[in-house]
Motif scaffolding. Structure first.
Motif, PDB file in Angstrom:
ATOM      1  N   SER A 248       0.807  -0.871  -0.211  1.00 40.65           N
ATOM      2  CA  SER A 248       0.178  -0.532  -0.134  1.00 40.65           C
ATOM      3  C   SER A 248       0.790   0.935  -0.268  1.00 40.65           C
ATOM      4  O   SER A 248       0.117   2.501  -0.057  1.00 40.65           O
ATOM      5  N   GLN A 249       2.204   1.184   0.250  1.00 42.41           N
ATOM      6  CA  GLN A 249       3.228   2.357   0.368  1.00 42.41           C
ATOM      7  C   GLN A 249       3.208   2.025  -1.171  1.00 42.41           C
ATOM      8  O   GLN A 249       4.300   3.625  -1.194  1.00 42.41           O
ATOM      9  N   ILE A 250       4.029   1.001  -1.510  1.00 43.53           N
ATOM     10  CA  ILE A 250       4.032   0.715  -3.076  1.00 43.53           C
ATOM     11  C   ILE A 250       3.731   1.484  -4.106  1.00 43.53           C
ATOM     12  O   ILE A 250       4.120   1.936  -4.741  1.00 43.53           O
ATOM     13  N   TYR A 251       2.423   1.445  -4.119  1.00 44.31           N
ATOM     14  CA  TYR A 251       1.989   1.579  -5.665  1.00 44.31           C
ATOM     15  C   TYR A 251       1.354   3.073  -6.099  1.00 44.31           C
ATOM     16  O   TYR A 251       1.329   3.050  -7.444  1.00 44.31           O
ATOM     17  N   PRO A 252       1.135   3.456  -4.693  1.00 40.30           N
ATOM     18  CA  PRO A 252       0.812   4.824  -5.369  1.00 40.30           C
ATOM     19  C   PRO A 252       1.617   5.612  -5.477  1.00 40.30           C
ATOM     20  O   PRO A 252       1.752   6.686  -6.528  1.00 40.30           O
ATOM     21  N   VAL A 253       2.882   5.152  -5.847  1.00 39.40           N
ATOM     22  CA  VAL A 253       4.475   5.687  -6.218  1.00 39.40           C
ATOM     23  C   VAL A 253       4.017   6.069  -7.693  1.00 39.40           C
ATOM     24  O   VAL A 253       4.461   6.245  -8.775  1.00 39.40           O
ATOM     25  N   PHE A 254       3.450   4.238  -8.254  1.00 42.70           N
ATOM     26  CA  PHE A 254       3.748   3.278  -9.243  1.00 42.70           C
ATOM     27  C   PHE A 254       2.879   4.315 -10.422  1.00 42.70           C
ATOM     28  O   PHE A 254       3.176   4.644 -11.539  1.00 42.70           O
ATOM     29  N   SER A 255       1.424   4.977  -9.834  1.00 46.02           N
ATOM     30  CA  SER A 255       1.135   5.257 -10.257  1.00 46.02           C
ATOM     31  C   SER A 255       1.262   7.107 -10.233  1.00 46.02           C
ATOM     32  O   SER A 255       0.967   7.190 -11.948  1.00 46.02           O
ATOM     33  N   GLU A 256       1.899   7.488  -9.860  1.00 43.35           N
ATOM     34  CA  GLU A 256       2.882   9.080  -9.878  1.00 43.35           C
ATOM     35  C   GLU A 256       3.299   8.920 -11.316  1.00 43.35           C
ATOM     36  O   GLU A 256       3.630   9.858 -12.470  1.00 43.35           O
ATOM     37  N   ILE A 257       4.078   7.849 -11.370  1.00 46.79           N
ATOM     38  CA  ILE A 257       5.150   7.388 -12.207  1.00 46.79           C
ATOM     39  C   ILE A 257       4.517   7.357 -13.692  1.00 46.79           C
ATOM     40  O   ILE A 257       4.813   8.784 -14.410  1.00 46.79           O
ATOM     41  N   ALA A 258       2.910   6.867 -13.594  1.00 41.78           N
ATOM     42  CA  ALA A 258       2.891   6.610 -14.615  1.00 41.78           C
ATOM     43  C   ALA A 258       1.485   7.807 -15.269  1.00 41.78           C
ATOM     44  O   ALA A 258       1.662   8.103 -16.214  1.00 41.78           O
ATOM     45  N   ARG A 259       1.224   8.669 -14.129  1.00 46.87           N
ATOM     46  CA  ARG A 259       0.899  10.165 -14.562  1.00 46.87           C
ATOM     47  C   ARG A 259       1.220  10.728 -15.484  1.00 46.87           C
ATOM     48  O   ARG A 259       0.707  11.330 -16.273  1.00 46.87           O
ATOM     49  N   GLY A 260       2.556  10.460 -15.595  1.00 45.90           N
ATOM     50  CA  GLY A 260       3.973  11.405 -16.208  1.00 45.90           C
ATOM     51  C   GLY A 260       3.885  10.578 -17.117  1.00 45.90           C
ATOM     52  O   GLY A 260       3.868  11.207 -18.826  1.00 45.90           O
ATOM     53  N   CYS A 261       3.752   9.221 -17.208  1.00 44.71           N
ATOM     54  CA  CYS A 261       4.682   8.445 -19.063  1.00 44.71           C
ATOM     55  C   CYS A 261       4.517   7.092 -18.287  1.00 44.71           C
ATOM     56  O   CYS A 261       4.848   6.620 -16.942  1.00 44.71           O
ATOM     57  N   GLY A 262       3.313   6.626 -19.140  1.00 50.15           N
ATOM     58  CA  GLY A 262       3.094   5.200 -18.762  1.00 50.15           C
ATOM     59  C   GLY A 262       3.612   3.556 -18.927  1.00 50.15           C
ATOM     60  O   GLY A 262       4.388   3.427 -17.982  1.00 50.15           O
ATOM     61  N   SER A 263       5.034   4.578 -20.197  1.00 51.61           N
ATOM     62  CA  SER A 263       5.813   3.207 -20.082  1.00 51.61           C
ATOM     63  C   SER A 263       6.996   3.441 -18.928  1.00 51.61           C
ATOM     64  O   SER A 263       7.472   3.185 -18.169  1.00 51.61           O
ATOM     65  N   THR A 264       7.517   4.873 -18.400  1.00 51.38           N
ATOM     66  CA  THR A 264       8.669   5.172 -17.901  1.00 51.38           C
ATOM     67  C   THR A 264       7.802   4.194 -15.690  1.00 51.38           C
ATOM     68  O   THR A 264       8.464   3.065 -15.579  1.00 51.38           O
ATOM     69  N   GLY A 265       6.063   3.703 -15.834  1.00 53.85           N
ATOM     70  CA  GLY A 265       5.546   3.798 -15.005  1.00 53.85           C
ATOM     71  C   GLY A 265       6.206   1.932 -14.781  1.00 53.85           C
ATOM     72  O   GLY A 265       5.511   1.138 -13.852  1.00 53.85           O
ATOM     73  N   TRP A 266       5.436   1.607 -16.023  1.00 51.06           N
ATOM     74  CA  TRP A 266       5.662   0.554 -16.544  1.00 51.06           C
ATOM     75  C   TRP A 266       6.938  -0.191 -16.232  1.00 51.06           C
ATOM     76  O   TRP A 266       7.008  -1.572 -15.350  1.00 51.06           O
ATOM     77  N   VAL A 267       8.222   0.437 -16.368  1.00 47.73           N
ATOM     78  CA  VAL A 267       9.621  -0.411 -16.146  1.00 47.73           C
ATOM     79  C   VAL A 267       9.220   0.188 -14.634  1.00 47.73           C
ATOM     80  O   VAL A 267      10.119  -1.115 -14.334  1.00 47.73           O
ATOM     81  N   ALA A 268       9.112   1.413 -14.000  1.00 49.92           N
ATOM     82  CA  ALA A 268      10.031   0.728 -13.041  1.00 49.92           C
ATOM     83  C   ALA A 268       8.415   0.176 -11.724  1.00 49.92           C
ATOM     84  O   ALA A 268       9.153  -0.081 -10.697  1.00 49.92           O
ATOM     85  N   TRP A 269       7.686  -0.221 -12.547  1.00 47.80           N
ATOM     86  CA  TRP A 269       6.999  -1.388 -11.479  1.00 47.80           C
ATOM     87  C   TRP A 269       7.065  -2.560 -11.549  1.00 47.80           C
ATOM     88  O   TRP A 269       7.427  -3.558 -11.259  1.00 47.80           O
ATOM     89  N   LEU A 270       7.954  -2.666 -13.486  1.00 45.69           N
ATOM     90  CA  LEU A 270       8.111  -4.228 -13.555  1.00 45.69           C
ATOM     91  C   LEU A 270       9.653  -4.523 -12.836  1.00 45.69           C
ATOM     92  O   LEU A 270       9.969  -5.675 -11.699  1.00 45.69           O
TER      93      LEU A 270
END
Length: 416
Positions: free
Chosen positions: A81-103
């Protein structure tokens, strides 16, 4: 710092270091400041077919790639629950960047199942960027043969997101069992032993660098870098569990929770971009000189907000439920995992609907390559087609179990 992980004998209680609320807030705040930069680089990211090095460096400096790293190895071991909001924020800026950060970040979670010998190899590598990428599945595309002390492997693996940046690659191969059958095992291979194939030519998530990886000539993989794929998914550990709630949550649960956060970030981005571009924009064949004055726009914005709100609530509920069960020591059942996957699939499909509606509301000029709305729509569509988020497969699996039939989950193995 020594090469050995922190233990209680060192006089440090690692459990008090894991899941720090202060660290989680700092990372989220720092990432929020990076969102405009990721947006500015989104076109370049697609052109490159991978996340720019500067974005990787900024994410590393913010501590993103240490979020799922055990505190025993200098990480933060944040809760899901602390990690997933970070990925949401990154994807808000760029989906591909969020994807790589997530995976690549969540990819550290299964590494903690491997023997400490490999964990030290990876976590003490001196690289603070993304550590792990690759392709894990029970239908392993690679081939392996047993030799003394390990395996000789070769093959080609698709969908290796973030492979340009990571130190190791987790790759599944098929090997012969003692009884003459075949099973999938998952190997850890250093970056210098693989070849990245330039074949990532897709509709969405174009900058995720999800290229194929090739090992044409056989290479040796030692035993400490090998686990049965089924054991990996089941969380059967070859090393003691690190400190923190994160590692009590199975990888089969962490993946759906965190991938759904990307959909939420893309949906937020779609709404924000529509609000921005609609200001002062006229609607052709009407008398509206400002789109924000039109009732249809009000209805569209309200519908998108309601759907986004439902997505956020579903994601929050899913994370809280998974964490609560993990704290209480309740293992995930196939039905529980199927419900989680169905919820994730619905979030991703709903986010796609939001992105589609934002594109329609944006009008014909939204189809230009420079328009963020068309990129967000393509990314959201691609996300909804991923195996973890495919709504028809997720619904069928859940529906079968609700009807008293067996689901599609693999049987839990007894050994590693």
């Amino acid at each position: 710092m020594s090469d050995a992980p922190i233990t209680m004998e060192d006089g440090i209680d690692a459990t008090n270091l894991a899941g720090s609320a202060e660290v989680a807030r700092r990372i989220l705040d720092d990432v929020a400041q990076l969102v405009p930069r990721f947006r500015e680089r989104a076109t370049e990211t697609e052109r490159l077919g991978r996340v720019p090095d500067i974005s990787i460096r900024e994410l590393a400096d913010a501590g993103v790639f240490r979020m799922a790293l055990p505190v025993e190895y200098g990480g933060f071991a944040l809760d899901p629950s602390q990690i997933y909001p970070v990925f949401s924020e990154i994807a808000r800026g760029c989906g591909s960047t969020g994807w790589v950060a997530w995976l690549t970040t969540t990819g550290v979670h299964p590494v903690t199942i491997y023997p400490h010998q490999f964990q030290q190899e990876l976590f003490r590598s001196g690289w603070d960027g993304p550590l792990q990428s690759g392709a894990i599945n029970n239908f392993a595309p690679g081939l392996g043969r047993r030799v003394a002390g390990g395996l000789m492997i070769r093959g080609k693996w698709a969908w290796c997101s973030g492979c340009h940046h990571t130190r190791f690659h987790i790759l599944s191969v098929m090997v012969e069992t003692d009884d003459g059958g075949r099973e999938s095992v998952t190997c850890q291979v250093p970056h210098e032993q693989i070849e990245i194939i330039d074949d990532w030519d897709v509709m969405g998530m174009q900058g995720s660098g999800s290229n194929s990886i090739s090992i044409a000539e056989e290479i040796f993989v030692p035993d400490h870098r090998i686990l049965k794929t089924a054991a990996l998914f089941a969380g059967i550990r070859a090393a003691p569990e690190p400190a923190g709630l994160l590692y009590k949550v199975s990888f089969a649960q962490l993946g759906p929770i965190t991938i759904a956060s990307l959909a939420v970030g893309l949906a937020r981005a779609a709404i924000e971009e529509l609000q921005r571009r609609a200001t002062g924009r006229s609607i052709t064949f009407t008398t509206y000189a400002d789109q924000l004055q039109a009732p249809i726009t009000h209805l569209q914005l309200a519908e998108m907000w309601a759907k986004l709100n439902a997505c956020e609530a579903t994601l929050k509920h899913s994370a809280e439920q998974v964490e609560g069960n993990a704290r209480d020591g309740i293992p995930p059942t196939p039905l529980a995992v199927a419900k989680l996957r169905a919820a994730t699939a619905l979030i991703c499909m709903t986010a796609k609907e939001i992105a589609d509606l934002a594109l329609r509301a944006g009008g014909a000029s939204s189809i230009y390559r420079h328009s963020p709305l068309q990129r967000i729509m393509r990314d959201a569509t691609t996300l909804s087609l991923h195996a973890q988020t495919n709504i028809e497969t997720a619904y069928e699996d859940l529906g079968r179990q609700m009807a008293g039939l067996p689901g599609f989950a693999s049987p839990r193995p007894k050994t590693i």
